[in-house]
Write a protein that holds these residues in place. Structure first.
Motif, PDB file in Angstrom:
ATOM      1  N   GLU A  70       0.825  -1.195   0.000  1.00 32.47           N
ATOM      2  CA  GLU A  70       0.000   0.000   0.000  1.00 32.47           C
ATOM      3  C   GLU A  70       0.862   1.248   0.000  1.00 32.47           C
ATOM      4  O   GLU A  70       1.973   1.255   0.526  1.00 32.47           O
ATOM      5  N   THR A  71       0.301   2.292  -0.545  1.00 29.41           N
ATOM      6  CA  THR A  71       0.970   3.581  -0.545  1.00 29.41           C
ATOM      7  C   THR A  71       1.276   3.995   0.889  1.00 29.41           C
ATOM      8  O   THR A  71       0.416   3.871   1.752  1.00 29.41           O
ATOM      9  N   GLY A  72       2.493   4.456   1.095  1.00 26.45           N
ATOM     10  CA  GLY A  72       2.862   4.914   2.426  1.00 26.45           C
ATOM     11  C   GLY A  72       3.530   3.851   3.274  1.00 26.45           C
ATOM     12  O   GLY A  72       3.949   4.116   4.393  1.00 26.45           O
ATOM     13  N   SER A  73       3.669   2.621   2.731  1.00 29.96           N
ATOM     14  CA  SER A  73       4.294   1.599   3.573  1.00 29.96           C
ATOM     15  C   SER A  73       5.818   1.758   3.633  1.00 29.96           C
ATOM     16  O   SER A  73       6.459   1.142   4.476  1.00 29.96           O
ATOM     17  N   GLY A  74       6.374   2.574   2.772  1.00 33.12           N
ATOM     18  CA  GLY A  74       7.808   2.861   2.868  1.00 33.12           C
ATOM     19  C   GLY A  74       8.635   2.263   1.740  1.00 33.12           C
ATOM     20  O   GLY A  74       9.870   2.285   1.784  1.00 33.12           O
ATOM     21  N   LYS A  75       7.996   1.766   0.708  1.00 33.34           N
ATOM     22  CA  LYS A  75       8.729   1.120  -0.377  1.00 33.34           C
ATOM     23  C   LYS A  75       9.753   2.065  -1.019  1.00 33.34           C
ATOM     24  O   LYS A  75      10.936   1.764  -1.095  1.00 33.34           O
ATOM     25  N   THR A  76       9.261   3.207  -1.476  1.00 32.88           N
ATOM     26  CA  THR A  76      10.103   4.079  -2.290  1.00 32.88           C
ATOM     27  C   THR A  76      11.264   4.688  -1.508  1.00 32.88           C
ATOM     28  O   THR A  76      12.389   4.764  -1.998  1.00 32.88           O
ATOM     29  N   THR A  77      10.984   5.111  -0.282  1.00 29.63           N
ATOM     30  CA  THR A  77      12.049   5.780   0.465  1.00 29.63           C
ATOM     31  C   THR A  77      12.988   4.783   1.152  1.00 29.63           C
ATOM     32  O   THR A  77      14.178   5.058   1.286  1.00 29.63           O
ATOM     33  N   GLN A  78      12.468   3.641   1.590  1.00 30.14           N
ATOM     34  CA  GLN A  78      13.296   2.765   2.424  1.00 30.14           C
ATOM     35  C   GLN A  78      14.077   1.708   1.656  1.00 30.14           C
ATOM     36  O   GLN A  78      15.248   1.460   1.952  1.00 30.14           O
ATOM     37  N   LYS A 118      14.868  14.009  -2.174  1.00 28.66           N
ATOM     38  CA  LYS A 118      15.145  14.986  -1.115  1.00 28.66           C
ATOM     39  C   LYS A 118      14.918  14.378   0.265  1.00 28.66           C
ATOM     40  O   LYS A 118      15.699  14.560   1.181  1.00 28.66           O
ATOM     41  N   ARG A 119      13.809  13.673   0.363  1.00 25.08           N
ATOM     42  CA  ARG A 119      13.485  13.044   1.641  1.00 25.08           C
ATOM     43  C   ARG A 119      14.569  12.035   2.025  1.00 25.08           C
ATOM     44  O   ARG A 119      15.038  11.997   3.152  1.00 25.08           O
ATOM     45  N   VAL A 120      14.975  11.223   1.054  1.00 27.27           N
ATOM     46  CA  VAL A 120      15.944  10.178   1.364  1.00 27.27           C
ATOM     47  C   VAL A 120      17.317  10.782   1.688  1.00 27.27           C
ATOM     48  O   VAL A 120      18.012  10.319   2.592  1.00 27.27           O
ATOM     49  N   SER A 150       9.358  20.646   2.016  1.00 24.57           N
ATOM     50  CA  SER A 150      10.303  20.097   1.064  1.00 24.57           C
ATOM     51  C   SER A 150       9.890  18.719   0.588  1.00 24.57           C
ATOM     52  O   SER A 150      10.281  18.276  -0.463  1.00 24.57           O
ATOM     53  N   PHE A 151       9.038  18.035   1.370  1.00 24.53           N
ATOM     54  CA  PHE A 151       8.615  16.723   0.926  1.00 24.53           C
ATOM     55  C   PHE A 151       7.699  16.840  -0.280  1.00 24.53           C
ATOM     56  O   PHE A 151       7.449  15.870  -0.951  1.00 24.53           O
ATOM     57  N   MET A 152       7.174  18.040  -0.506  1.00 28.10           N
ATOM     58  CA  MET A 152       6.314  18.184  -1.676  1.00 28.10           C
ATOM     59  C   MET A 152       7.024  18.896  -2.803  1.00 28.10           C
ATOM     60  O   MET A 152       7.220  18.373  -3.865  1.00 28.10           O
ATOM     61  N   VAL A 195       3.285  10.339  -4.423  1.00 32.03           N
ATOM     62  CA  VAL A 195       3.809  11.050  -3.259  1.00 32.03           C
ATOM     63  C   VAL A 195       2.834  10.899  -2.097  1.00 32.03           C
ATOM     64  O   VAL A 195       1.628  10.968  -2.274  1.00 32.03           O
ATOM     65  N   THR A 196       3.414  10.666  -0.945  1.00 34.78           N
ATOM     66  CA  THR A 196       2.576  10.513   0.235  1.00 34.78           C
ATOM     67  C   THR A 196       2.508  11.853   0.934  1.00 34.78           C
ATOM     68  O   THR A 196       3.535  12.420   1.274  1.00 34.78           O
ATOM     69  N   ILE A 197       1.319  12.348   1.114  1.00 37.96           N
ATOM     70  CA  ILE A 197       1.169  13.616   1.800  1.00 37.96           C
ATOM     71  C   ILE A 197       0.580  13.325   3.171  1.00 37.96           C
ATOM     72  O   ILE A 197      -0.520  12.780   3.277  1.00 37.96           O
ATOM     73  N   GLY A 243      -7.197   7.585   4.725  1.00 37.68           N
ATOM     74  CA  GLY A 243      -7.135   6.725   5.907  1.00 37.68           C
ATOM     75  C   GLY A 243      -5.740   6.300   6.291  1.00 37.68           C
ATOM     76  O   GLY A 243      -5.541   5.220   6.839  1.00 37.68           O
ATOM     77  N   ARG A 244      -4.763   7.136   6.014  1.00 36.65           N
ATOM     78  CA  ARG A 244      -3.385   6.755   6.327  1.00 36.65           C
ATOM     79  C   ARG A 244      -3.070   6.878   7.808  1.00 36.65           C
ATOM     80  O   ARG A 244      -2.342   6.083   8.368  1.00 36.65           O
ATOM     81  N   GLU A 245      -3.596   7.899   8.436  1.00 33.99           N
ATOM     82  CA  GLU A 245      -3.188   8.146   9.823  1.00 33.99           C
ATOM     83  C   GLU A 245      -4.325   7.991  10.817  1.00 33.99           C
ATOM     84  O   GLU A 245      -4.130   8.105  12.022  1.00 33.99           O
TER      85      GLU A 245
HETATM   86  O1  CDP Z   1       6.515   4.153  -1.551  1.00 34.06           O
HETATM   87  P1  CDP Z   1       5.498   4.051  -0.457  1.00 34.06           P
HETATM   88  O2  CDP Z   1       4.196   4.626  -0.873  1.00 34.06           O
HETATM   89  O3  CDP Z   1       5.350   2.671   0.061  1.00 34.06           O
HETATM   90  O4  CDP Z   1       5.995   4.924   0.775  1.00 34.06           O
HETATM   91  P2  CDP Z   1       7.123   6.044   0.813  1.00 34.06           P
HETATM   92  O5  CDP Z   1       6.976   6.984  -0.322  1.00 34.06           O
HETATM   93  O6  CDP Z   1       8.454   5.394   0.980  1.00 34.06           O
HETATM   94  O7  CDP Z   1       6.750   6.859   2.114  1.00 34.06           O
HETATM   95  C1  CDP Z   1       6.909   6.345   3.418  1.00 34.06           C
HETATM   96  C2  CDP Z   1       6.667   7.431   4.427  1.00 34.06           C
HETATM   97  O8  CDP Z   1       7.711   8.373   4.393  1.00 34.06           O
HETATM   98  C3  CDP Z   1       5.405   8.240   4.190  1.00 34.06           C
HETATM   99  O9  CDP Z   1       4.332   7.708   4.885  1.00 34.06           O
HETATM  100  C4  CDP Z   1       5.736   9.612   4.697  1.00 34.06           C
HETATM  101  O10 CDP Z   1       5.371   9.744   6.029  1.00 34.06           O
HETATM  102  C5  CDP Z   1       7.228   9.683   4.620  1.00 34.06           C
HETATM  103  N1  CDP Z   1       7.662  10.585   3.542  1.00 34.06           N
HETATM  104  C6  CDP Z   1       7.866  11.913   3.781  1.00 34.06           C
HETATM  105  O11 CDP Z   1       7.665  12.373   4.880  1.00 34.06           O
HETATM  106  N2  CDP Z   1       8.292  12.745   2.767  1.00 34.06           N
HETATM  107  C7  CDP Z   1       8.490  12.264   1.526  1.00 34.06           C
HETATM  108  N3  CDP Z   1       8.904  13.085   0.558  1.00 34.06           N
HETATM  109  C8  CDP Z   1       8.266  10.905   1.279  1.00 34.06           C
HETATM  110  C9  CDP Z   1       7.855  10.093   2.301  1.00 34.06           C
END
Ligand code: CDP
Ligand code: MG
Length: 746
Positions: free
Chosen positions: A58-66, A98-100, A349-351, A378-380, A424-426
């Motif tokens: 699911e979106t927000g699980s951390g795939k892209t950043t982690q 930027k986030r990473v 900056s996350f956006m 992008v997860t907002i 419903g993310r948070e």
């Molecule tokens: O790729 P996926 O949708 O699984 O998640 P992600 O993009 O890795 O995001 C994981 C979490 O990192 C999000 O729920 C945000 O809280 C946080 N994040 C952030 O704060 N700023 C970003 N630019 C990207 C992610």
């Protein structure tokens, strides 16, 4: 918005350093609490034991950043190898990078970087590289085996953009090639292998001896990871020969869905009403609205701001944040500078990093106006309410007419679910679908892959440049329509890009493939060098690459029209765009005197506002034209996708036609001859190549004048077939300048 941290705010008493550490700690905690964090080790084991891995989550699980960070820590960057992560959208590549970078505590462009068209933020130390899928395809033109990558992650694969689909096919074959002995690889004589990395060889004897040396050797293997937010991984797994798929469990709170009783006649109006209902009647929490494009977002932004002004002071605490894919590369990084006391600086900056905003302390509600980029890319954080009018701007293509158009169409069920999921993310949330429930049932389950509904000429050109000659036989995940392939081959042949044997022609086909542009725009640049108007065409192509330059708010239509008049050219929109560009350039250069860039920017925004010009679009176009790279890090661009540099390197002659605009228009006719249309007695137009009936878009300077013959840049379908960006041409020029297509009958 929880992730917005007060920087240097009144409340912090430990100073900037304490803030920095507090933030660092918070980020660490956030990272650890992500669903993906608990399966890091298992995921790394999966990657080690499978060359192709499909990860859904699911979106927000951390795939892209982690995931890239886990791979880095697990040693996948040994020997200087790079982990590449592709995104369908530019803005996602930039914001995630930027986030990473921040999570890793490194400066952007060092260990973590990004690379998108017209903007490269990587250096020789970059190991985690975010980029668009289109950009990786362009890299494959220069390095056939993508040999500097140890892992390539194709992210957001469920989007099935045309670039993603082509990339999947290319990566599949690259991976196979990299597991074969080097001396069995095709075209190996162009390369030398050094420590597993293919580099160019200077001369034949060196090449031959290095080939000898590497007999029996192999390139280093390539790991492929396909990531998707759609929970159905079957298609990807089958395409990759039954590849292993794993699921990362996400967090999802219940979301209440509301529908309208009847269909809305004006969905923007309905959107506005819903925004204010939530703002005034619902509890705290941010609102995310899905709109179809920059133009629409900007008009809703204006309407919200106007409506707010009509509310009593204490009810005005609502901030509007637009977010869409196109993104100016101007980086000011002001978010890292201390904010004036009494204000908190919200780190957006996350956006978008250029969007550094200073808000006052008691602002509490946000309404985010986004395109479908906010579905999964992008997860907002902080979203509790979603407003979904149920529409999306999509490409469609008719192989019969050969015309591609942008159309606003209903979303698929999958998209509607992704959108409501954002609420419903948070915590529990609400989603307002601005259509009746029975309409939802009628939606298609999932979106048709873009490759089935777009003009394929760019793809075909690219594949030919990558050495794929048999396009129909290419191993696509889903085959494009045969007629569409044939039509694009015809088009490329007419543009002079292909030989009779359907290979890339020299030099035109190769030059066109090298330019990161639509084939017709690429051809326009090549022709412009012969017509001595390349200076003008570079500006035109840059201006055509951004969303609309002018805006006309409904209630100020006349004012906007008057303002636009001082730029408008009787010859058409292309020259009008050049006039705007030049006026902005003059203004910018003038107010830059004294090196006060900030002031110059401010003047520019003021000027744009007065003239009903979209300042973001102009800025983007200026960046594209100038290929501004992120100069504050003094990183040099390493690839050649920058238009101007590119055309110069090709030996094209950059000159201006001065006042001889006839030359320029003739050049337009020579390049856009397939988009020529003739006026009909009823004032509509007929496209000569397709027979389609079209109308000039009301935003065009030729909307009222209606010349006999014109060329246009694009076809947009709303309630009519509108052609946009049109210029007057003489129809006798067509047989003269495009004799391959037009002949003069009696
Ligand atoms: O790729 P996926 O949708 O699984 O998640 P992600 O993009 O890795 O995001 C994981 C979490 O990192 C999000 O729920 C945000 O809280 C946080 N994040 C952030 O704060 N700023 C970003 N630019 C990207 C992610
Ligand atoms: Mg993601």
């Amino acid at each position: 918005m929880p992730s917005m941290d007060p920087v240097g705010s009144k409340g912090s008493n430990g100073g900037p350093k304490a803030d920095f550490f507090a933030r660092k700690q918070r980020i660490e905690q956030q990272r650890k609490s992500l669903p993906i964090a608990s399966v890091e080790k298992r995921l790394m084991d999966e990657v080690r034991s499978h060359d192709i891995l499909i990860i859904v989550g699911e979106t927000g699980s951390g795939k892209t950043t982690q995931l890239p960070q886990y791979l880095f820590n697990a040693g996948f960057c040994r020997d200087g190898k790079i982990i590449g992560i592709t995104q369908p959208r530019r803005v996602a590549a930039v914001t995630v990078a930027k986030r990473v970078a921040e999570e890793c505590g490194v400066e952007m462009g060092q260990r973590v970087g990004y690379s998108i068209r017209f903007d490269d933020m990587t250096s020789s130390s970059t190991r985690i590289k975010y980029m668009t899928d289109g950009l990786l395809l362009r890299e494959a033109l220069l390095d056939k085996y993508l040999s500097k990558y140890s892992v390539i992650i194709v992210d957001e694969a469920h989007e099935r953009t045309v670039d993603t689909d082509v990339l999947l096919g290319i990566l599949k074959s690259v991976q196979k090639d990299r597991s074969r002995p080097i001396n069995q690889l095709p075209n190996i004589d162009h390369t030398k292998v050094n420590n597993g990395v293919v580099i160019d060889k200077e001369n034949d004897s060196q090449r031959a001896s290095s080939l000898n040396q590497c007999r029996g050797l192999k390139l280093s293997p390539l790991k492929l990871i396909i990531m998707s937010a759609s929970l159905d991984a079957r298609g990807f797994s089958e395409y990759f020969g039954g590849a292993r798929a794993v699921h990362v469990q996400g967090r999802q709170f219940p979301v209440d869905i509301f529908y309208t009783k009847a269909p809305e006649t004006d969905y923007l109006d309905a959107t506005l009403i819903t925004i204010f209902q939530i703002h005034l009647e619902e509890g705290a929490g941010d609102v995310l609205v899905f709109l179809t494009g920059q133009e629409e977002i900007e008009s809703v932004e204006r309407l919200v701001l106007e409506k707010l002004q009509q509310l009593p002071e204490e009810k005005r605490k609502l901030k509007v944040l637009p977010i869409y894919s196109s993104l100016p590369s101007e980086k000011q990084m002001q978010v890292f500078m201390p904010a004036p006391t009494g204000f908190r600086k919200v780190d957006l900056s996350f956006m978008f990093e250029f969007f550094s905003v200073v808000y006052d302390l008691d602002a509490f509600g946000y309404v985010i106006l986004a395109t479908n980029i906010a579905e999964t890319s992008v997860t907002i954080p902080g979203i509790k309410y979603v407003i979904d009018p149920g529409l999306v701007k999509a490409r469609t293509y008719s192989a019969r007419t050969g015309m591609e158009s942008l159309v606003v169409v209903p979303t698929s069920k999958a998209q509607a679910l992704q959108r409501s999921g954002r609420a419903g993310r948070e915590g529990p949330g609400k989603c307002f679908r601005l259509y009746p429930e029975r309409e939802f049932e009628k939606l298609s389950d999932s979106t048709v892959p873009e490759i089935k509904r777009c003009n394929l000429s760019k793809v075909v050109l690219q594949l030919k440049a990558l050495g794929v000659d048999d396009i129909i036989g290419f191993d696509f995940m889903e085959k494009p329509l045969r007629e569409a392939v044939i039509k694009s081959l015809e088009l490329l042949a007419l543009l002079g890009a292909l030989t009779e044997e359907s290979r890339l022609s020299k030099p035109v086909g190769h030059q066109m493939a090298r330019l990161p542009l639509d084939p017709t725009h690429a051809k326009a640049l090549i022709l412009a060098s012969q017509f001595n108007c390349l200076e003008e065409m570079l500006i035109t192509v840059a201006m055509l690459s951004v969303e609309s330059i002018f805006y006309a708010p409904r209630e100020k239509l006349e004012e906007a029209r008057t303002a636009a008049k001082c730029f408008s050219s009787l010859e058409g929109d292309h020259l009008t765009l050049i006039n705007v560009f030049r006026a902005s350039d003059e203004l910018f250069e003038k107010s830059k005197i004294g090196n006060n860039r900030e002031k110059a920017e401010k003047n520019m925004r003021k000027w744009c506002k007065e003239n009903f010009i979209n300042s973001r679009s102009v800025r983007q176009a200026r960046d594209i034209h100038r290929q501004a790279t992120s100069s504050f890090l003094s990183l040099k661009p390493k690839y050649d996708w920058q238009i101007r540099e590119n055309v110069e390197q090709m030996g094209l002659h950059v000159a201006s036609c001065g006042d001889d605009m006839l030359q320029f228009r003739r050049c337009l006719a020579a390049a856009f001859f397939l988009n020529a249309a003739l006026k009909q007695p009823d004032g509509t137009y007929r496209v000569l190549s397709s027979g389609q009936s079209v109308q000039i878009h009301p935003s065009s300077v030729l909307f009222r004048t209606k010349p006999d013959c014109l060329i246009f840049d694009e076809l947009v379908r709303t309630n009519h077939n509108y052609i946009r960006n049109v210029s007057r041409v003489d129809y006798l020029w067509l047989p003269e300048l495009a004799p391959q297509y037009y002949t003069l009958k009696e």
